[in-house]
Structures are given as structure tokens and as C-alpha cells.
Design a protein around this motif. Structure first.
Motif, PDB file in Angstrom:
ATOM      1  N   ALA A  58      30.460 -38.327  16.215  1.00  0.00           N
ATOM      2  CA  ALA A  58      29.182 -37.769  16.688  1.00  0.00           C
ATOM      3  C   ALA A  58      29.445 -36.711  17.759  1.00  0.00           C
ATOM      4  O   ALA A  58      28.794 -35.659  17.780  1.00  0.00           O
ATOM      5  CB  ALA A  58      28.284 -38.874  17.219  1.00  0.00           C
ATOM      6  N   GLY A  59      30.412 -36.967  18.619  1.00  0.00           N
ATOM      7  CA  GLY A  59      30.781 -35.987  19.638  1.00  0.00           C
ATOM      8  C   GLY A  59      31.373 -34.729  19.040  1.00  0.00           C
ATOM      9  O   GLY A  59      31.090 -33.617  19.497  1.00  0.00           O
ATOM     10  N   GLN A  60      32.183 -34.873  17.998  1.00  0.00           N
ATOM     11  CA  GLN A  60      32.761 -33.698  17.338  1.00  0.00           C
ATOM     12  C   GLN A  60      31.672 -32.804  16.752  1.00  0.00           C
ATOM     13  O   GLN A  60      31.746 -31.583  16.836  1.00  0.00           O
ATOM     14  CB  GLN A  60      33.732 -34.115  16.224  1.00  0.00           C
ATOM     15  CG  GLN A  60      35.080 -34.568  16.693  1.00  0.00           C
ATOM     16  CD  GLN A  60      35.840 -33.483  17.433  1.00  0.00           C
ATOM     17  OE1 GLN A  60      35.719 -32.294  17.151  1.00  0.00           O
ATOM     18  NE2 GLN A  60      36.632 -33.897  18.394  1.00  0.00           N
ATOM     19  N   PHE A  61      30.654 -33.421  16.145  1.00  0.00           N
ATOM     20  CA  PHE A  61      29.574 -32.623  15.558  1.00  0.00           C
ATOM     21  C   PHE A  61      28.649 -32.038  16.625  1.00  0.00           C
ATOM     22  O   PHE A  61      27.961 -31.060  16.363  1.00  0.00           O
ATOM     23  CB  PHE A  61      28.807 -33.421  14.506  1.00  0.00           C
ATOM     24  CG  PHE A  61      29.496 -33.405  13.175  1.00  0.00           C
ATOM     25  CD1 PHE A  61      29.361 -32.321  12.324  1.00  0.00           C
ATOM     26  CD2 PHE A  61      30.310 -34.455  12.797  1.00  0.00           C
ATOM     27  CE1 PHE A  61      30.027 -32.291  11.099  1.00  0.00           C
ATOM     28  CE2 PHE A  61      30.982 -34.429  11.580  1.00  0.00           C
ATOM     29  CZ  PHE A  61      30.838 -33.343  10.732  1.00  0.00           C
ATOM     30  N   THR A  62      28.652 -32.601  17.806  1.00  0.00           N
ATOM     31  CA  THR A  62      27.913 -31.986  18.907  1.00  0.00           C
ATOM     32  C   THR A  62      28.666 -30.750  19.380  1.00  0.00           C
ATOM     33  O   THR A  62      28.072 -29.697  19.614  1.00  0.00           O
ATOM     34  CB  THR A  62      27.714 -32.984  20.055  1.00  0.00           C
ATOM     35  OG1 THR A  62      27.013 -34.133  19.557  1.00  0.00           O
ATOM     36  CG2 THR A  62      26.934 -32.373  21.204  1.00  0.00           C
ATOM     37  N   TYR A  63      29.978 -30.857  19.502  1.00  0.00           N
ATOM     38  CA  TYR A  63      30.820 -29.736  19.939  1.00  0.00           C
ATOM     39  C   TYR A  63      30.866 -28.632  18.884  1.00  0.00           C
ATOM     40  O   TYR A  63      30.802 -27.455  19.203  1.00  0.00           O
ATOM     41  CB  TYR A  63      32.234 -30.256  20.230  1.00  0.00           C
ATOM     42  CG  TYR A  63      33.119 -29.308  21.007  1.00  0.00           C
ATOM     43  CD1 TYR A  63      33.136 -29.324  22.395  1.00  0.00           C
ATOM     44  CD2 TYR A  63      33.966 -28.435  20.361  1.00  0.00           C
ATOM     45  CE1 TYR A  63      33.959 -28.473  23.122  1.00  0.00           C
ATOM     46  CE2 TYR A  63      34.792 -27.580  21.068  1.00  0.00           C
ATOM     47  CZ  TYR A  63      34.789 -27.603  22.453  1.00  0.00           C
ATOM     48  OH  TYR A  63      35.606 -26.760  23.168  1.00  0.00           O
ATOM     49  N   THR A  64      30.989 -29.038  17.631  1.00  0.00           N
ATOM     50  CA  THR A  64      31.078 -28.101  16.501  1.00  0.00           C
ATOM     51  C   THR A  64      30.083 -28.561  15.440  1.00  0.00           C
ATOM     52  O   THR A  64      30.402 -29.420  14.622  1.00  0.00           O
ATOM     53  CB  THR A  64      32.509 -28.105  15.908  1.00  0.00           C
ATOM     54  OG1 THR A  64      33.433 -27.821  16.952  1.00  0.00           O
ATOM     55  CG2 THR A  64      32.652 -27.095  14.789  1.00  0.00           C
ATOM     56  N   PRO A  65      28.865 -28.007  15.440  1.00  0.00           N
ATOM     57  CA  PRO A  65      27.809 -28.536  14.572  1.00  0.00           C
ATOM     58  C   PRO A  65      27.857 -28.061  13.117  1.00  0.00           C
ATOM     59  O   PRO A  65      26.827 -27.935  12.468  1.00  0.00           O
ATOM     60  CB  PRO A  65      26.532 -28.064  15.276  1.00  0.00           C
ATOM     61  CG  PRO A  65      26.937 -26.830  15.993  1.00  0.00           C
ATOM     62  CD  PRO A  65      28.374 -27.024  16.394  1.00  0.00           C
ATOM     63  N   CYS A  66      29.047 -27.828  12.604  1.00  0.00           N
ATOM     64  CA  CYS A  66      29.218 -27.444  11.199  1.00  0.00           C
ATOM     65  C   CYS A  66      30.230 -28.373  10.545  1.00  0.00           C
ATOM     66  O   CYS A  66      31.244 -28.718  11.159  1.00  0.00           O
ATOM     67  CB  CYS A  66      29.714 -26.008  11.085  1.00  0.00           C
ATOM     68  SG  CYS A  66      28.504 -24.786  11.623  1.00  0.00           S
ATOM     69  N   ALA A  67      29.971 -28.753   9.304  1.00  0.00           N
ATOM     70  CA  ALA A  67      30.909 -29.603   8.567  1.00  0.00           C
ATOM     71  C   ALA A  67      32.119 -28.796   8.113  1.00  0.00           C
ATOM     72  O   ALA A  67      33.242 -29.269   8.160  1.00  0.00           O
ATOM     73  CB  ALA A  67      30.221 -30.225   7.357  1.00  0.00           C
ATOM     74  N   GLY A  68      31.886 -27.576   7.683  1.00  0.00           N
ATOM     75  CA  GLY A  68      32.958 -26.735   7.161  1.00  0.00           C
ATOM     76  C   GLY A  68      32.823 -26.533   5.674  1.00  0.00           C
ATOM     77  O   GLY A  68      32.370 -27.423   4.948  1.00  0.00           O
ATOM     78  N   VAL A  69      33.225 -25.369   5.216  1.00  0.00           N
ATOM     79  CA  VAL A  69      33.096 -25.017   3.808  1.00  0.00           C
ATOM     80  C   VAL A  69      33.871 -25.999   2.924  1.00  0.00           C
ATOM     81  O   VAL A  69      33.458 -26.299   1.801  1.00  0.00           O
ATOM     82  CB  VAL A  69      33.507 -23.547   3.568  1.00  0.00           C
ATOM     83  CG1 VAL A  69      34.992 -23.334   3.777  1.00  0.00           C
ATOM     84  CG2 VAL A  69      33.076 -23.089   2.184  1.00  0.00           C
ATOM     85  N   GLN A  70      34.978 -26.546   3.420  1.00  0.00           N
ATOM     86  CA  GLN A  70      35.785 -27.475   2.627  1.00  0.00           C
ATOM     87  C   GLN A  70      35.060 -28.802   2.381  1.00  0.00           C
ATOM     88  O   GLN A  70      35.414 -29.535   1.477  1.00  0.00           O
ATOM     89  CB  GLN A  70      37.130 -27.733   3.311  1.00  0.00           C
ATOM     90  CG  GLN A  70      38.000 -26.503   3.402  1.00  0.00           C
ATOM     91  CD  GLN A  70      37.666 -25.612   4.609  1.00  0.00           C
ATOM     92  OE1 GLN A  70      36.674 -25.782   5.297  1.00  0.00           O
ATOM     93  NE2 GLN A  70      38.525 -24.636   4.848  1.00  0.00           N
ATOM     94  N   TRP A  71      34.077 -29.110   3.208  1.00  0.00           N
ATOM     95  CA  TRP A  71      33.256 -30.303   2.998  1.00  0.00           C
ATOM     96  C   TRP A  71      31.892 -29.944   2.432  1.00  0.00           C
ATOM     97  O   TRP A  71      30.937 -30.693   2.522  1.00  0.00           O
ATOM     98  CB  TRP A  71      33.085 -31.077   4.305  1.00  0.00           C
ATOM     99  CG  TRP A  71      34.252 -31.948   4.662  1.00  0.00           C
ATOM    100  CD1 TRP A  71      35.267 -32.374   3.866  1.00  0.00           C
ATOM    101  CD2 TRP A  71      34.509 -32.522   5.956  1.00  0.00           C
ATOM    102  NE1 TRP A  71      36.141 -33.163   4.565  1.00  0.00           N
ATOM    103  CE2 TRP A  71      35.699 -33.268   5.860  1.00  0.00           C
ATOM    104  CE3 TRP A  71      33.865 -32.468   7.178  1.00  0.00           C
ATOM    105  CZ2 TRP A  71      36.245 -33.971   6.934  1.00  0.00           C
ATOM    106  CZ3 TRP A  71      34.404 -33.156   8.257  1.00  0.00           C
ATOM    107  CH2 TRP A  71      35.591 -33.903   8.123  1.00  0.00           C
ATOM    108  N   GLY A  72      31.786 -28.753   1.848  1.00  0.00           N
ATOM    109  CA  GLY A  72      30.553 -28.357   1.192  1.00  0.00           C
ATOM    110  C   GLY A  72      29.605 -27.529   2.046  1.00  0.00           C
ATOM    111  O   GLY A  72      28.489 -27.245   1.612  1.00  0.00           O
ATOM    112  N   GLY A  73      30.022 -27.143   3.227  1.00  0.00           N
ATOM    113  CA  GLY A  73      29.176 -26.333   4.098  1.00  0.00           C
ATOM    114  C   GLY A  73      28.851 -24.984   3.487  1.00  0.00           C
ATOM    115  O   GLY A  73      29.634 -24.427   2.710  1.00  0.00           O
TER     116      GLY A  73
END
Length: 193
Positions: free
Chosen positions: A133-148
Motif C-alpha cells: 500500500a505504501g509503494q502504491f502511495t509513493y508510485t501510484p502506477c502499476a506499470g505497463v508490464q502489469w497491464g497499466g
């Protein structure tokens, strides 16, 4: 990790930061010492800070000096400052997110453990633990490799990928699994542990 362990890690990676370097303000700094000091001050694992450095500016594997603007924003945290202060700002933020989860159950941007939330790159993620949850607060994107949906964004996937490549995954590092909520109208939910 201790200062000698971080220094050895940087040496093994061939990092530009394996030896003390000049910061944007002309001061010399030892990245290994700064990482450990910031981690100790805010009770954040130095491995998290090292992985964040790699995710933000390839700061572990790069062999050449970053630009002045990259150094000033080395951890992608807050406002540009110095490389040294970037580590302390990042560690302070990461600690604050964990404290928010402990006291209110959610971070300043609404991330909660076990509750799906949409990322800025249009993926629904249900963080499995406080660190995620903290990682997604710091970087609020999943990433293209996870379907972003943002083709140039590595997001939290980039953190997870480097965490694993650095061999930090023997501890509680993020691991992704993709699951579908067949009863929900929101579509796929990425569960990151």
C-alpha cells in the motif's frame, strides 16, 4: 544492511555511486552512508531505498554521473533538492505512509490493505500488505508490464522487478499475481503482495 554491506552491493553492481561523489551543491557524499543513515532515522529497510533509487533513475546500475537535475530529484521524492536530502525525504515519506496505515487504516492518497483502488494507469490493485500500500502511495502506477495503460511507466512493477533482480526477495518483497473478480463490474484486480 550496514554501510559496508551497501558499499559492497554498489561495488558488485558496478554503480557510479560505489565511491563518494559530488552532490549538486558541491558537497561530497557517500551514498552507502546516506542510505543507511536515512533508513535508520526513519526505520526503513535500506534495501527499499536502494530499490527505489534504481526504479527512479537507474541509480544502482548506472555507471556514469546523473545529470544535475537527476541528482536533485534522485529518489523522485518531494521537490528537487540534493541527492542526499532525497534519500531522507523518501524515507520520511515511506515511514509516514506506514504510520498512516497504522493510525487511520489508509494512506494520504487512499490506499488500504486488501481494498482495491484504481492506479493512475487504470489498473485496480488490492495491496496485500502495508508495504505494498505504501509503494502504491509513493508510485501510484502499476506499470505497463502489469497491464497499466501508460506505455512509458514502469510503476510498482519496476520496483518489484528490481527487488527480485537484486536478490532482496528473500525478505518480504512485492510479488504480483493477477486475479479476476468475476462478480464485480470493475474488471481485473491485480493483487500485489
Amino acid at each position: 544492511m550496514t554501510v559496508p554491506e551497501v558499499r559492497a552491493f554498489l561495488q558488485d553492481q558496478g554503480s557510479y555511486f560505489r565511491v563518494p561523489r559530488l552532490d549538486v551543491d558541491g558537497s561530497t557524499f557517500d551514498l552507502a552512508q546516506v542510505v543507511v543513515d536515512a533508513g535508520l532515522q526513519y526505520d526503513i529497510n535500506p534495501q527499499v531505498l536502494l530499490t527505489t533509487l534504481q526504479k527512479e533513475h537507474s541509480g544502482i546500475t548506472r555507471t556514469t554521473r546523473p545529470t544535475e537535475s537527476q541528482l536533485a530529484f534522485l529518489m523522485g521524492s518531494g521537490t528537487p533538492s540534493t541527492a542526499r536530502l532525497q534519500f531522507f525525504d523518501a524515507a520520511e515519506r515511506k515511514r509516514a505512509y506506514l504510520t498512516e496505515l497504522d493510525t487511520t487504516g489508509f494512506t494520504r492518497s487512499g490506499w488500504q490493505v486488501g481494498v482495491a483502488k484504481q492506479t493512475q494507469d487504470n489498473i485496480f490493485v488490492a495491496p496485500a500488505n502495508r508495504a505494498t500500500a505504501g509503494q502504491f502511495t509513493y508510485t501510484p502506477c502499476a506499470g505497463v508490464q502489469w497491464g497499466g495503460s501508460l506505455s512509458q511507466v514502469g510503476g510498482v512493477w519496476l520496483f518489484a522487478n528490481w527487488w527480485e533482480q537484486f536478490g532482496f526477495n528473500d525478505r518480504a518483497g512485492p510479488e504480483a499475481t493477477l486475479g479476476f473478480d468475476v462478480d464485480g463490474a470493475d474488471g481485473p484486480i491485480l493483487t500485489v503482495e
